[in-house]
Design a protein around this motif. Structure first.
Motif, PDB file in Angstrom:
ATOM      1  N   PHE A 181       0.847  -1.193   0.000  1.00 10.18           N
ATOM      2  CA  PHE A 181       0.000   0.000   0.000  1.00 10.18           C
ATOM      3  C   PHE A 181       0.884   1.245   0.000  1.00 10.18           C
ATOM      4  O   PHE A 181       1.825   1.344   0.794  1.00 10.18           O
ATOM      5  CB  PHE A 181      -0.916   0.007   1.226  1.00 10.18           C
ATOM      6  N   ILE A 182       0.548   2.186  -0.878  1.00 11.38           N
ATOM      7  CA  ILE A 182       1.396   3.381  -1.017  1.00 11.38           C
ATOM      8  C   ILE A 182       0.748   4.624  -0.411  1.00 11.38           C
ATOM      9  O   ILE A 182       1.419   5.638  -0.230  1.00 11.38           O
ATOM     10  CB  ILE A 182       1.726   3.641  -2.500  1.00 11.38           C
ATOM     11  N   ASP A 183      -0.528   4.585  -0.105  1.00 16.32           N
ATOM     12  CA  ASP A 183      -1.230   5.736   0.469  1.00 16.32           C
ATOM     13  C   ASP A 183      -0.809   5.902   1.933  1.00 16.32           C
ATOM     14  O   ASP A 183      -1.055   5.026   2.768  1.00 16.32           O
ATOM     15  CB  ASP A 183      -2.747   5.516   0.376  1.00 16.32           C
ATOM     16  N   GLU A 184      -0.186   7.020   2.254  1.00 15.67           N
ATOM     17  CA  GLU A 184       0.342   7.247   3.603  1.00 15.67           C
ATOM     18  C   GLU A 184      -0.768   7.355   4.640  1.00 15.67           C
ATOM     19  O   GLU A 184      -0.593   6.921   5.786  1.00 15.67           O
ATOM     20  CB  GLU A 184       1.203   8.517   3.623  1.00 15.67           C
ATOM     21  N   ASP A 185      -1.910   7.939   4.259  1.00 12.97           N
ATOM     22  CA  ASP A 185      -3.033   8.025   5.197  1.00 12.97           C
ATOM     23  C   ASP A 185      -3.553   6.632   5.546  1.00 12.97           C
ATOM     24  O   ASP A 185      -3.878   6.349   6.711  1.00 12.97           O
ATOM     25  CB  ASP A 185      -4.161   8.872   4.600  1.00 12.97           C
ATOM     26  N   LEU A 186      -3.620   5.768   4.552  1.00 12.33           N
ATOM     27  CA  LEU A 186      -4.054   4.389   4.787  1.00 12.33           C
ATOM     28  C   LEU A 186      -3.056   3.655   5.678  1.00 12.33           C
ATOM     29  O   LEU A 186      -3.450   2.932   6.605  1.00 12.33           O
ATOM     30  CB  LEU A 186      -4.223   3.659   3.453  1.00 12.33           C
ATOM     31  N   LYS A 187      -1.781   3.845   5.447  1.00 14.69           N
ATOM     32  CA  LYS A 187      -0.757   3.209   6.283  1.00 14.69           C
ATOM     33  C   LYS A 187      -0.882   3.641   7.737  1.00 14.69           C
ATOM     34  O   LYS A 187      -0.731   2.830   8.658  1.00 14.69           O
ATOM     35  CB  LYS A 187       0.642   3.561   5.761  1.00 14.69           C
ATOM     36  N   SER A 188      -1.165   4.908   7.936  1.00 10.35           N
ATOM     37  CA  SER A 188      -1.322   5.427   9.296  1.00 10.35           C
ATOM     38  C   SER A 188      -2.506   4.761  10.002  1.00 10.35           C
ATOM     39  O   SER A 188      -2.418   4.398  11.186  1.00 10.35           O
ATOM     40  CB  SER A 188      -1.510   6.942   9.257  1.00 10.35           C
ATOM     41  N   LEU A 189      -3.604   4.580   9.279  1.00 12.38           N
ATOM     42  CA  LEU A 189      -4.780   3.926   9.862  1.00 12.38           C
ATOM     43  C   LEU A 189      -4.477   2.473  10.233  1.00 12.38           C
ATOM     44  O   LEU A 189      -4.878   1.996  11.300  1.00 12.38           O
ATOM     45  CB  LEU A 189      -5.943   3.972   8.867  1.00 12.38           C
TER      46      LEU A 189
ATOM     47  N   ALA B 188      -4.638   0.532  13.934  1.00 19.15           N
ATOM     48  CA  ALA B 188      -5.458  -0.666  14.132  1.00 19.15           C
ATOM     49  C   ALA B 188      -4.645  -1.819  14.691  1.00 19.15           C
ATOM     50  O   ALA B 188      -5.133  -2.575  15.550  1.00 19.15           O
ATOM     51  CB  ALA B 188      -6.098  -1.072  12.807  1.00 19.15           C
ATOM     52  N   LEU B 189      -3.423  -1.978  14.246  1.00 21.95           N
ATOM     53  CA  LEU B 189      -2.582  -3.080  14.727  1.00 21.95           C
ATOM     54  C   LEU B 189      -2.216  -2.912  16.202  1.00 21.95           C
ATOM     55  O   LEU B 189      -1.817  -3.880  16.851  1.00 21.95           O
ATOM     56  CB  LEU B 189      -1.308  -3.186  13.879  1.00 21.95           C
ATOM     57  N   GLN B 190      -2.366  -1.710  16.710  1.00 21.03           N
ATOM     58  CA  GLN B 190      -2.110  -1.463  18.133  1.00 21.03           C
ATOM     59  C   GLN B 190      -3.381  -1.564  18.967  1.00 21.03           C
ATOM     60  O   GLN B 190      -3.354  -2.089  20.090  1.00 21.03           O
ATOM     61  CB  GLN B 190      -1.490  -0.064  18.313  1.00 21.03           C
ATOM     62  N   ASN B 191      -4.500  -1.076  18.426  1.00 17.01           N
ATOM     63  CA  ASN B 191      -5.690  -0.875  19.262  1.00 17.01           C
ATOM     64  C   ASN B 191      -6.855  -1.806  18.980  1.00 17.01           C
ATOM     65  O   ASN B 191      -7.793  -1.849  19.790  1.00 17.01           O
ATOM     66  CB  ASN B 191      -6.187   0.579  19.101  1.00 17.01           C
TER      67      ASN B 191
ATOM     68  N   ILE C 149      -9.730  -2.722   6.596  1.00 16.87           N
ATOM     69  CA  ILE C 149      -9.464  -1.288   6.706  1.00 16.87           C
ATOM     70  C   ILE C 149      -9.240  -0.682   5.323  1.00 16.87           C
ATOM     71  O   ILE C 149      -9.779   0.388   4.992  1.00 16.87           O
ATOM     72  CB  ILE C 149      -8.253  -1.031   7.618  1.00 16.87           C
ATOM     73  N   ALA C 150      -8.434  -1.361   4.498  1.00 22.26           N
ATOM     74  CA  ALA C 150      -8.147  -0.848   3.155  1.00 22.26           C
ATOM     75  C   ALA C 150      -9.419  -0.768   2.318  1.00 22.26           C
ATOM     76  O   ALA C 150      -9.659   0.235   1.631  1.00 22.26           O
ATOM     77  CB  ALA C 150      -7.105  -1.738   2.481  1.00 22.26           C
ATOM     78  N   ASN C 151     -10.258  -1.804   2.357  1.00 25.40           N
ATOM     79  CA  ASN C 151     -11.509  -1.776   1.593  1.00 25.40           C
ATOM     80  C   ASN C 151     -12.433  -0.660   2.062  1.00 25.40           C
ATOM     81  O   ASN C 151     -13.058   0.027   1.255  1.00 25.40           O
ATOM     82  CB  ASN C 151     -12.227  -3.125   1.711  1.00 25.40           C
ATOM     83  N   SER C 152     -12.524  -0.478   3.377  1.00 26.83           N
ATOM     84  CA  SER C 152     -13.369   0.599   3.918  1.00 26.83           C
ATOM     85  C   SER C 152     -12.802   1.965   3.549  1.00 26.83           C
ATOM     86  O   SER C 152     -13.563   2.915   3.293  1.00 26.83           O
ATOM     87  CB  SER C 152     -13.467   0.461   5.439  1.00 26.83           C
ATOM     88  N   TYR C 153     -11.490   2.075   3.517  1.00 23.27           N
ATOM     89  CA  TYR C 153     -10.840   3.344   3.157  1.00 23.27           C
ATOM     90  C   TYR C 153     -11.156   3.702   1.711  1.00 23.27           C
ATOM     91  O   TYR C 153     -11.526   4.854   1.404  1.00 23.27           O
ATOM     92  CB  TYR C 153      -9.334   3.212   3.356  1.00 23.27           C
ATOM     93  N   TYR C 154     -11.055   2.729   0.801  1.00 21.12           N
ATOM     94  CA  TYR C 154     -11.357   3.006  -0.607  1.00 21.12           C
ATOM     95  C   TYR C 154     -12.850   3.250  -0.799  1.00 21.12           C
ATOM     96  O   TYR C 154     -13.255   4.032  -1.677  1.00 21.12           O
ATOM     97  CB  TYR C 154     -10.884   1.845  -1.487  1.00 21.12           C
ATOM     98  N   GLU C 155     -13.681   2.609  -0.008  1.00 25.05           N
ATOM     99  CA  GLU C 155     -15.120   2.882  -0.053  1.00 25.05           C
ATOM    100  C   GLU C 155     -15.396   4.328   0.363  1.00 25.05           C
ATOM    101  O   GLU C 155     -16.237   5.014  -0.236  1.00 25.05           O
ATOM    102  CB  GLU C 155     -15.866   1.920   0.862  1.00 25.05           C
ATOM    103  N   LEU C 156     -14.665   4.799   1.358  1.00 25.36           N
ATOM    104  CA  LEU C 156     -14.823   6.175   1.823  1.00 25.36           C
ATOM    105  C   LEU C 156     -14.407   7.162   0.735  1.00 25.36           C
ATOM    106  O   LEU C 156     -15.083   8.179   0.500  1.00 25.36           O
ATOM    107  CB  LEU C 156     -13.988   6.375   3.086  1.00 25.36           C
ATOM    108  N   LEU C 157     -13.300   6.870   0.060  1.00 28.12           N
ATOM    109  CA  LEU C 157     -12.862   7.748  -1.039  1.00 28.12           C
ATOM    110  C   LEU C 157     -13.891   7.758  -2.163  1.00 28.12           C
ATOM    111  O   LEU C 157     -14.150   8.807  -2.769  1.00 28.12           O
ATOM    112  CB  LEU C 157     -11.503   7.279  -1.572  1.00 28.12           C
TER     113      LEU C 157
END
Length: 478
Positions: free
Chosen positions: A59-67, A71-74, A187-195
């Motif tokens: 994944f190259i989208d920095e906002d997606l990486k941050s999300l 998630a991997l922590q919380n 998370i990635a699928n929901s992120y692209y759905e949001l976009l």
């Protein structure tokens, strides 16, 4: 002679019963089928595998990486799975301890008073512990010592139980990896759905402006008696319908943001993203590798395999219960009726050593039931492994096909949108010069809006396939 003969007969009968008791009932075993097609349909046989890439590289989208990082922590489900790993690890420790000797320390103080006219009391009354000194009444007792018990694992019953627990622990680790893979994909699928929703909302706003301008033109033409009130009302109705779409999309955006927030383990807040690049996103090329790589890449397959191994070991452990078990118990310590004599040797010293050989003989129903249940679970594990393997292959095949088809569909949809955008301007010009009916303008605007929505939906499906093929190949956990 007759007594000796009877003793021999009784010995033969006991031996026969003993051997019969050791025999386990017959069961039907099942062997797993690990065969898998050598290739995917319409895919080159290249061993390069996208599933082995780390998610930060995929994944190259920095906002997606941050999300994903948050998630991997919380994420609560992931943290629950981590605790399941701890439970499985403790189970391994418990099973390992079962086939090691148990040693305990015990100490105690007691007081014993027997009735004078009982067999014990009358005997103690006439007993002298030394010349001139009778046994105390009541009789105190002090003692301490070590005790030990150990079941000799002759048939590997306990050892197999420990190995089964170990494989379940390893399976729980793979289960955690599978949760990570699915979490990243969700998370990635929901992120692209949001976009996609953001872009649909922008298109609706643009169409509202276009329809508003068209409504002004119709009103002017009505004043000039070139159209009637029906045309004005139809244009108004279309604009109101488009405006209502705006609020529906806004609600979907809010819910999708909160879906991502839930996956991140936090309360609702704004999701940072850049929606301007959505239409320009180009999924990278995907290398599916060969199907056999799924056996090592997919955590769910590895988990099913570990559970299958554990189930087979459970059958062996349950079968061993039909055989004799050998136990050894021992103890050593000091015991005396007076504390000052407690450490006197050898008078106060006591020790014991015993061995027990126990085999089930009559009423073995519980052992049979345990054995049959273990075998049934092993057969279930075989079917579960085969189902997981088939499902993994189908998921990859479906997503590879979807990538190809959505790419072609998107190209055609793009041309359709371009043609309808041009037709809007043409229909407006024709309507202004009274060479087109207002219904043609309305239908053209409606078709253009729908085609733009479909284009964005196709782009979302294309990005979803890009995410899902990565998940299907087993990517994300490494």
């Amino acid at each position: 002679m007759k007594n000796n003969k009877r003793i021999k007969q009784a010995g033969v009968i006991c031996t026969f019963l003993f051997l019969a008791g050791c025999k386990a009932p017959s069961i039907v075993e099942k062997k797993e089928n690990k065969t898998i097609p050598e290739t995917y349909a319409n895919v080159s046989q290249d061993t390069a595998n996208t599933g082995k890439l780390k998610w930060r590289s995929y994944f190259i989208d920095e906002d997606l990486k941050s999300l994903i990082d948050i998630a991997l922590q919380n994420n609560q489900e992931l943290n629950i799975t981590l605790q399941e790993i701890e439970i499985a690890r403790s189970e391994v420790r418990a099973k390992k301890g079962e086939y090691l000797p148990f040693v305990g320390f015990n100490a105690g103080v007691g007081l014993d008073k027997s009735g004078r006219y009982t067999s014990t009391g009358s005997g103690e009354a006439t007993t002298e512990i030394m010349p001139g000194r009778e046994t105390p009444d009541p009789l105190p007792n002090y003692g301490f010592g070590l005790s030990s018990s150990w079941e000799i694992d002759i048939w590997n019953k306990l050892h197999n139980a420990k190995k089964a627990a170990l494989n379940r622990y390893l399976g729980s680790v793979e289960g955690k990896n599978f949760v990570i893979t699915n979490l990243i994909a969700e998370i990635a699928n929901s992120y692209y759905e949001l976009l996609a929703l953001d872009n649909q909302l922008e298109i609706v706003k643009q169409n509202i402006d276009i329809q508003s301008n068209a409504l002004k033109v119709v009103k002017i033409q009505k004043e000039a008696a070139r159209v009637n009130e029906l045309a004005v009302r139809r244009f108004e109705a279309q604009m109101l319908n488009t405006q209502s779409l705006q609020f529906g999309i806004q609600q979907e955006i809010y819910e999708t943001e909160n879906k991502i927030n839930f996956l991140l383990g936090r309360f609702p807040q704004k999701i940072v993203r850049n929606d301007n690049t959505f239409n320009a996103m180009i999924p990278p090329s995907v290398h599916a590798g060969v199907p056999s790589q799924l056996l090592e890449n997919r955590p769910d397959i590895k988990k099913a395999e570990m559970e299958l191994i554990a189930a087979k070991l459970d059958v062996k452990s349950a079968k061993a219960k039909f055989y004799p078990s050998l136990g050894i118990s021992a103890g050593i310590g000091y015991e005396a009726f007076n504390a000052k004599y407690l450490l006197t040797s050898p008078e106060s010293l006591l020790y014991s050593l015993a061995g027990d050989l126990v085999a089930p003989l009559i009423n073995r129903n519980a052992i049979k039931a345990s054995y049959i249940t273990a075998n049934a679970k092993q057969i279930q594990a075989v079917y579960n492994y085969e189902r997981t393997l088939v499902n993994a292959y189908i998921e990859v095949a479906n997503q590879l096909s979807k990538i190809q088809n959505t790419t072609r569909s998107y190209d055609l949809k793009s041309k359709q949108v371009q043609a309808l955008n041009e037709s809007i301007q043409i229909s407006n010009n024709l309507f202004s010069s009274a060479r087109a009916d207002y219904m043609e303008v309305l239908l053209t605007q409606k078709d253009a809006l729908e085609s733009k929505f479909e284009l964005i939906e196709t782009k979302k499906q294309q990005m979803n396939a890009f995410v899902n093929v990565y998940r299907a190949l087993g990517g994300g956990w490494n």
